[in-house]
Scaffold this motif. Structure first.
Motif, short mmCIF file in Angstrom:
data_model
loop_
_atom_site.label_atom_id
_atom_site.label_comp_id
_atom_site.label_asym_id
_atom_site.label_seq_id
_atom_site.Cartn_x
_atom_site.Cartn_y
_atom_site.Cartn_z
N ARG A 6 0.52 2.49 -9.59
CA ARG A 6 -0.29 2.64 -8.38
C ARG A 6 -1.37 1.57 -8.31
O ARG A 6 -1.57 0.93 -7.26
CB ARG A 6 -0.91 4.03 -8.34
CG ARG A 6 -1.72 4.29 -7.08
CD ARG A 6 -2.28 5.70 -7.04
NE ARG A 6 -3.22 5.95 -8.11
CZ ARG A 6 -3.01 6.76 -9.15
NH1 ARG A 6 -1.86 7.42 -9.24
NH2 ARG A 6 -3.91 6.93 -10.08
N LEU A 9 0.83 -1.20 0.00
CA LEU A 9 0.00 0.00 0.00
C LEU A 9 0.87 1.25 0.00
O LEU A 9 0.58 2.23 -0.70
CB LEU A 9 -0.92 0.00 1.22
CG LEU A 9 -2.08 -1.00 1.22
CD1 LEU A 9 -2.89 -0.87 2.50
CD2 LEU A 9 -2.97 -0.81 0.00
N LEU A 10 1.94 1.24 0.79
CA LEU A 10 2.87 2.37 0.81
C LEU A 10 3.52 2.55 -0.56
O LEU A 10 3.64 3.69 -1.06
CB LEU A 10 3.94 2.15 1.89
CG LEU A 10 5.05 3.22 1.97
CD1 LEU A 10 4.46 4.60 2.27
CD2 LEU A 10 6.08 2.83 3.01
N SER A 60 2.27 1.65 -3.39
CA SER A 60 1.24 2.15 -4.30
C SER A 60 1.11 3.66 -4.19
O SER A 60 1.01 4.38 -5.20
CB SER A 60 -0.10 1.48 -3.97
OG SER A 60 -1.15 2.02 -4.74
N TRP A 61 1.14 4.18 -2.96
CA TRP A 61 1.06 5.62 -2.74
C TRP A 61 2.28 6.33 -3.33
O TRP A 61 2.15 7.38 -3.97
CB TRP A 61 0.96 5.88 -1.24
CG TRP A 61 0.93 7.33 -0.88
CD1 TRP A 61 -0.08 8.23 -1.11
CD2 TRP A 61 1.97 8.07 -0.23
NE1 TRP A 61 0.26 9.47 -0.63
CE2 TRP A 61 1.52 9.41 -0.08
CE3 TRP A 61 3.23 7.73 0.26
CZ2 TRP A 61 2.29 10.39 0.51
CZ3 TRP A 61 4.00 8.71 0.86
CH2 TRP A 61 3.54 10.03 0.99
N LEU A 68 -1.59 -1.63 -5.61
CA LEU A 68 -2.79 -1.75 -4.79
C LEU A 68 -3.41 -3.14 -4.94
O LEU A 68 -3.76 -3.79 -3.94
CB LEU A 68 -3.79 -0.67 -5.18
CG LEU A 68 -5.14 -0.68 -4.44
CD1 LEU A 68 -4.92 -0.48 -2.94
CD2 LEU A 68 -6.07 0.39 -5.00
N ARG A 121 3.37 8.99 -7.35
CA ARG A 121 4.13 10.25 -7.33
C ARG A 121 5.49 10.11 -8.01
O ARG A 121 6.36 10.97 -7.83
CB ARG A 121 4.31 10.70 -5.88
CG ARG A 121 3.01 11.17 -5.26
CD ARG A 121 3.03 11.12 -3.74
NE ARG A 121 1.80 11.69 -3.20
CZ ARG A 121 0.64 11.05 -3.15
NH1 ARG A 121 0.56 9.80 -3.60
NH2 ARG A 121 -0.44 11.64 -2.65
#
Length: 488
Positions: A265, A88-89, A91-92, A269, A96
């Motif tokens: 991303r 999840l990190l 993906s975040w 996820l 960016r």
């Protein structure tokens, strides 16, 4: 019932299918190092998801969960955090990384933000980590093959399996690894459900009785998610560490295989959800094994489980172990070879020009050398020694590498000296934690606090240097403006 003699053909069929899938990927050969390292950036999202999960789920996942599932709800939440949060990190972060999406490795991204020394340090960390991880997986493959074959021959078979992976990784690159990872993720996804079903059928206990038995055990009370007393801080620090510990070059490499940050991303996820489902299925297996052998000590339960398993169950467990191990080994071999042939030479001036025209050949040599080195390590060092070295690496990797990488993705651009100061701060803070804080806090898991110290020091030093530079440049700018006004 499947006999032991029939188990060997099942192993051979699985390995032949892996070989066929890998050779099918060789129909389109890469003509440049970039294509070899990250593919053609034409992978669909499902393929990226499968290769992320196959790389992330190592063979120790099955053995550790079955061994320690009896520890209760704390361990179950702990394993789910490991399965879910790092992806999840990532993906975040991947959303960016538009400025870095065409890079070939995580060290190259570090170079763009902090200079070549940061790139060198990141590459060296990953090469060391990958070597130990691959050695552990090869050792587990040998132990798994020994379930099918008498002693003496597993070594030969394991070397042949590794040689097959080396061949398709050398000639097929990222494309071959993606194809085989899809196949292996299909295998372990299906077979882990079959394992759960066979174990459930073996214990012959209704589901209601299983739930009641688990409820009667103190360690499965919900209050154990964060134990009280002196265990509160160590438990929170363990959860926080596993939030970031999995974000390494071997996972970030999959971001560079994507067409865009949006695809990266989404893939990360979906991979987080997929890996969580796999972990949940294995946790179910671990709980069923605990119900079946409630009085066996946790450290002995894996061997006890295999000793009492039927041949069909033992065969399927072995195939799951092999698929986990092989998908991890080929991906880590690939990433470590990129570091050796691309990032480390780029960080050392005298090698840049020489290897620029021979990067593909250097990659293949590096991959062969790493595989040979890891085989030697696997069969000459005890598993406990390899595991202790890996834990030592992870202890310093998070404070030294993760904070600068996250700041780089979030937009920090600073001098090489600031990056090195931050890395040195992370290293020294972890050493200080080991010496003074362990006795106070009660745990050696100080990764996240030391990582935060690293990031804070980098931001402060960057701000102070920028402010000092502006003050020094201001008088010079005033002199230049006066000279321009006077026509000088």
């Amino acid at each position: 019932m499947i006999s032991l003699d029939f188990s060997l053909p099942i192993l051979v069929i699985f390995l032949l299918c892996t070989l066929i899938v890998s050779f099918c990927s060789l129909t389109k050969r890469a003509i440049s190092f970039g294509e070899h390292a990250v593919g053609y950036k034409q992978f669909d999202t499902a393929t990226i998801v499968a290769t992320i999960v196959a790389c992330y789920c190592s063979s120790t996942l099955l053995t550790q969960i079955i061994t320690y599932a009896s520890k209760g709800v704390w361990y179950i939440v702990y394993r789910m955090v490991i399965a879910l949060c790092p992806l999840l990190l990532l993906s975040w972060l991947a959303g960016r990384m538009s400025k870095f999406i065409y890079h070939l490795s995580m060290p190259e991204t570090m170079d763009s933000a902090y200079g070549r020394y940061a790139r060198l340090i990141t590459a060296l960390f990953e090469v060391c980590n990958a070597s130990i991880t691959i050695s552990l997986q090869i050792r587990i493959m040998s132990d798994t093959v020994s379930l099918f074959l008498p002693s003496g021959r597993p070594l030969t078979i394991t070397i042949l399996i590794t040689l097959v992976m080396v061949i398709y990784a050398i000639f097929g690159g990222a494309r071959a690894i993606a194809f085989t990872d899809v196949w292996q993720s299909i295998v372990f996804s299906i077979f882990i459900v079959v394992v759960a079903w066979l174990v459930f059928k073996k214990i012959r206990t209704p589901i209601i009785e299983i739930i009641d038995f688990l409820k009667s055990q103190k360690q499965f009370g919900l209050y154990n998610i964060i134990p009280s007393g002196r265990k509160v801080v160590p438990t929170i620090l363990s959860y926080l560490t596993n939030l970031v510990a999995g974000v390494g070059p071997y996972l970030v490499q999959h971001v560079y295989m994507c067409k865009s940050p949006a695809q990266a991303r989404k893939a990360c996820l979906c991979a987080a959800i997929f890996s969580s489902v796999i972990a949940a299925c294995i946790i179910v297996v671990g709980l069923l094994v605990f119900v079946c052998f409630p009085h066996v000590p946790s450290k002995a339960i894996w061997n006890h489980f295999l000793a009492n398993a039927s041949y069909p169950l033992k065969t399927i467990v072995s195939i799951v172990m092999l698929s986990f191990a092989m998908s991890t080994v080929d991906s880590r071999l690939h990433v470590a070879s990129i570091m050796l042939a691309y990032d480390i030479p780029k960080s050392i001036g005298c090698f840049r020009r020489f290897l620029y025209f021979h990067q593909l050949q250097a990659f293949r040599v590096a991959l062969f050398v790493v595989s040979l080195f890891t085989i030697v390590l696997a069969f000459n060092l005890p598993t406990s020694t390899l595991y202790n070295i890996l834990m030592w690496y992870l202890r310093f990797y998070v404070p030294v590498i993760i904070a600068p990488f996250i700041l780089a993705v979030l937009g920090l651009r600073t001098s090489s000296s600031v990056g090195l100061i931050g890395m040195a701060t992370g290293l020294l803070s972890m050493l200080a934690w080991q010496k003074w804080m362990v006795s106070i806090v009660g745990t050696a898991t100080g990764h996240v606090p030391c990582m935060l110290i690293n990031g804070l020091v980098m931001i402060v030093v960057h701000y102070l240097l920028r402010r000092t530079t502006n003050k020094l440049n201001k008088p010079l700018d005033m002199v230049k403006s006066i000279q321009q006004e006077n026509g000088l």
